[in-house]
Design an enzyme around this catalytic site. Structure first.
Site, PDB file in Angstrom:
ATOM      1  N   HIS A  78      -3.877   6.983   1.971  1.00 41.53           N
ATOM      2  CA  HIS A  78      -4.171   5.658   1.429  1.00 41.53           C
ATOM      3  C   HIS A  78      -5.578   5.250   1.858  1.00 41.53           C
ATOM      4  O   HIS A  78      -6.009   5.521   2.972  1.00 41.53           O
ATOM      5  CB  HIS A  78      -3.135   4.658   1.937  1.00 41.53           C
ATOM      6  N   ASN A  89     -10.174  -0.961  -0.926  1.00 42.01           N
ATOM      7  CA  ASN A  89      -8.732  -0.736  -0.832  1.00 42.01           C
ATOM      8  C   ASN A  89      -8.067  -1.288  -2.094  1.00 42.01           C
ATOM      9  O   ASN A  89      -8.048  -2.497  -2.313  1.00 42.01           O
ATOM     10  CB  ASN A  89      -8.208  -1.445   0.429  1.00 42.01           C
ATOM     11  N   CYS A 122       0.816  -1.225   0.000  1.00 45.22           N
ATOM     12  CA  CYS A 122       0.000   0.000   0.000  1.00 45.22           C
ATOM     13  C   CYS A 122       0.845   1.268   0.000  1.00 45.22           C
ATOM     14  O   CYS A 122       0.365   2.340  -0.330  1.00 45.22           O
ATOM     15  CB  CYS A 122      -0.944   0.001   1.201  1.00 45.22           C
TER      16      CYS A 122
HETATM   17  N1  COA Z   1     -18.401  -9.731   7.888  1.00 46.49           N
HETATM   18  C1  COA Z   1     -18.939 -10.026   9.072  1.00 46.49           C
HETATM   19  N2  COA Z   1     -18.240 -10.341  10.159  1.00 46.49           N
HETATM   20  C2  COA Z   1     -16.903 -10.334  10.041  1.00 46.49           C
HETATM   21  C3  COA Z   1     -16.263 -10.039   8.821  1.00 46.49           C
HETATM   22  C4  COA Z   1     -17.059  -9.727   7.722  1.00 46.49           C
HETATM   23  N3  COA Z   1     -16.554  -9.420   6.523  1.00 46.49           N
HETATM   24  N4  COA Z   1     -14.938 -10.103   9.017  1.00 46.49           N
HETATM   25  C5  COA Z   1     -14.742 -10.442  10.294  1.00 46.49           C
HETATM   26  N5  COA Z   1     -15.929 -10.588  10.927  1.00 46.49           N
HETATM   27  C6  COA Z   1     -16.197 -10.928  12.311  1.00 46.49           C
HETATM   28  C7  COA Z   1     -15.036 -11.598  13.008  1.00 46.49           C
HETATM   29  O1  COA Z   1     -15.037 -12.991  12.741  1.00 46.49           O
HETATM   30  C8  COA Z   1     -15.330 -11.298  14.463  1.00 46.49           C
HETATM   31  O2  COA Z   1     -16.298 -12.186  14.912  1.00 46.49           O
HETATM   32  P1  COA Z   1     -16.281 -12.702  16.450  1.00 46.49           P
HETATM   33  O3  COA Z   1     -16.433 -11.467  17.278  1.00 46.49           O
HETATM   34  O4  COA Z   1     -17.453 -13.615  16.497  1.00 46.49           O
HETATM   35  O5  COA Z   1     -14.950 -13.367  16.632  1.00 46.49           O
HETATM   36  C9  COA Z   1     -15.979  -9.916  14.404  1.00 46.49           C
HETATM   37  O6  COA Z   1     -16.399  -9.720  13.036  1.00 46.49           O
HETATM   38  C10 COA Z   1     -15.050  -8.796  14.782  1.00 46.49           C
HETATM   39  O7  COA Z   1     -13.822  -8.992  14.125  1.00 46.49           O
HETATM   40  P2  COA Z   1     -12.621  -8.012  14.326  1.00 46.49           P
HETATM   41  O8  COA Z   1     -11.462  -8.491  13.522  1.00 46.49           O
HETATM   42  O9  COA Z   1     -12.414  -7.775  15.787  1.00 46.49           O
HETATM   43  O10 COA Z   1     -13.230  -6.683  13.682  1.00 46.49           O
HETATM   44  P3  COA Z   1     -12.618  -5.246  13.640  1.00 46.49           P
HETATM   45  O11 COA Z   1     -13.515  -4.323  14.336  1.00 46.49           O
HETATM   46  O12 COA Z   1     -11.173  -5.235  14.006  1.00 46.49           O
HETATM   47  O13 COA Z   1     -12.727  -4.905  12.093  1.00 46.49           O
HETATM   48  C11 COA Z   1     -11.329  -4.823  10.125  1.00 46.49           C
HETATM   49  C12 COA Z   1     -12.046  -5.719  11.146  1.00 46.49           C
HETATM   50  C13 COA Z   1     -10.596  -5.728   9.164  1.00 46.49           C
HETATM   51  C14 COA Z   1     -12.343  -3.992   9.394  1.00 46.49           C
HETATM   52  C15 COA Z   1     -10.342  -3.888  10.881  1.00 46.49           C
HETATM   53  O14 COA Z   1      -9.573  -4.619  11.805  1.00 46.49           O
HETATM   54  C16 COA Z   1      -9.421  -3.171   9.946  1.00 46.49           C
HETATM   55  O15 COA Z   1      -9.834  -2.406   9.098  1.00 46.49           O
HETATM   56  N6  COA Z   1      -8.095  -3.353  10.101  1.00 46.49           N
HETATM   57  C17 COA Z   1      -7.141  -2.752   9.198  1.00 46.49           C
HETATM   58  C18 COA Z   1      -7.123  -3.536   7.937  1.00 46.49           C
HETATM   59  C19 COA Z   1      -6.400  -2.846   6.833  1.00 46.49           C
HETATM   60  O16 COA Z   1      -6.427  -1.661   6.727  1.00 46.49           O
HETATM   61  N7  COA Z   1      -5.756  -3.635   5.972  1.00 46.49           N
HETATM   62  C20 COA Z   1      -5.085  -3.150   4.837  1.00 46.49           C
HETATM   63  C21 COA Z   1      -3.850  -2.469   5.221  1.00 46.49           C
HETATM   64  S1  COA Z   1      -3.153  -1.622   3.854  1.00 46.49           S
END
Ligand code: COA
Length: 330
Positions: free
Chosen positions: A257, A287, A113
């Site tokens: 980004h 993204n 990224c």
């Molecule tokens: N739809 C529904 N539920 C989902 C899901 C989806 N697409 N993806 C994950 N979940 C669930 C998980 O399994 C978890 O369930 P549980 O509580 O029963 O275990 C729950 O949602 C919460 O997951 P969590 O990972 O704690 O969510 P979060 O609030 O951290 O959000 C992201 C997840 C990925 C949106 C967030 O962590 C994020 O944006 N991180 C940065 C990612 C990023 O920018 N990546 C690219 C970098 S360049």
């Protein structure tokens, strides 16, 4: 003093729009979950055999046309991508062939990224030193062919989209120029966001068992990546502004980004910039990693959000981990 300026921008997005509701038909997710956690409403995914270079070609042609240059005027092509068309050679070679300019230098940038931010800085160094005059910097990605679109991969699959953006940098003696860049990386925690296989460190590089385990799909520890982003982005923004005697108040437009709208909103609050001066389009494209900044920057320019003399700030973070920023006087 010799420097480089962005003489032209271009971008290209596949026509096929994939909504959150469509993803909810493929995996256990919902429009509400995706929108609330990421801000993403839809993304573009290619249909059929389309590679990063196929998206890069129209973006590059548009950037060249905006710059009033021909491909034959280029001295080098930099291609930032984490989804190269093939394992090797690099996509910069494929793009060079497609643009019909054999012989000029090419380089693939593997900084995920942050790839485009690195690319602008590399191009600037070659131009500033006098070694080159015109450099094409491209960020292009096809994620959709490499995502686990089952419930197992839902945390990653809903985030990513396909697209391409490009900039032509050209030598200048004027005030409109790339002022400075700050580039960083820390490989200590590389495993929190990676795509492992096929892997040269494994023999064989890919097996049916590994595919069953999903090791050929991206793996991400989402919360760790989130924490990294909201720490590193404000740090690098402060670094590049302060060493140029500027503050956030001087920034006319920030183009971060596009990984997660919540990350960008949190960073904007942390650094104290008016959200109206932050450009986001993740809602429409997801993204697109190395392509996200040039796509957003070009859209912002086309919408008249940037005028001559403005200070524009680009900032990115991503897998590696990598992070960086470019400061531009438009
Ligand atoms: N739809 C529904 N539920 C989902 C899901 C989806 N697409 N993806 C994950 N979940 C669930 C998980 O399994 C978890 O369930 P549980 O509580 O029963 O275990 C729950 O949602 C919460 O997951 P969590 O990972 O704690 O969510 P979060 O609030 O951290 O959000 C992201 C997840 C990925 C949106 C967030 O962590 C994020 O944006 N991180 C940065 C990612 C990023 O920018 N990546 C690219 C970098 S360049």
């Amino acid at each position: 003093m010799r420097g480089s300026k962005i003489a032209g921008l271009g971008h290209y997005l596949p026509e096929n729009i994939v909504s959150n509701d469509q993803l909810a038909q493929l995996m256990d997710t919902s429009d509400e979950w995706i929108t609330k956690r990421t801000g993403i409403r839809e993304r573009r995914w290619v249909v059929g055999d389309v590679g990063a270079t196929d998206l890069a070609v129209p973006a590059a042609q548009q950037a060249l046309a905006e710059a009033g240059l021909q491909a034959s005027d280029l001295d080098m092509i930099l291609f930032a991508t984490l989804s190269p068309d093939i394992n090797f050679p690099g996509s910069s070679c494929l793009l060079q062939a497609r643009l019909g300019v054999p012989g000029i230098a090419t380089l693939d940038i593997r900084n995920q990224c942050t790839g485009f931010v690195y690319g602008l800085s590399i191009a600037d160094q070659f131009i500033r030193s006098g070694a080159m005059k015109n450099v094409l910097v491209v960020g292009a990605e096809v994620h959709s062919s490499g995502l686990d679109i089952s419930t197992r991969g839902r945390d990653v699959a809903v985030l990513f989209g396909d697209g391409a953006g490009a900039a032509v940098l050209t030598a200048t003696e004027g005030d409109s120029r790339l002022l400075d860049s700050a580039l960083h990386a820390d490989g200590t925690d590389y495993e929190i966001l990676m795509l492992e296989a096929p892997a040269s460190r494994l023999q064989p590089r890919l097996t049916a068992e590994m595919m069953e385990q999903g090791r050929h799909f991206p793996q991400m520890v989402g919360q760790a990546v989130f924490k990294h982003a909201v720490k590193r982005l404000p740090e690098v923004i402060d670094e590049v502004l302060s060493r140029n005697g500027l503050s956030v108040a001087d920034v006319a437009l920030m183009v971060p980004h596009q990984a997660n709208l919540r990350i960008n909103e949190m960073v904007a609050r942390q650094i104290g910039i008016d959200p109206a001066r932050v450009y986001n389009n993740i809602q429409r494209y997801g993204n697109t990693t190395a392509a996200s900044i040039p796509i957003a920057l070009h859209e912002a320019v086309l919408e008249g959000r940037v005028k001559q003399g403005d200070t524009v700030l680009l900032a990115a973070f991503g897998a590696g981990l990598t992070w960086g920023a470019n400061l531009i006087r438009w």
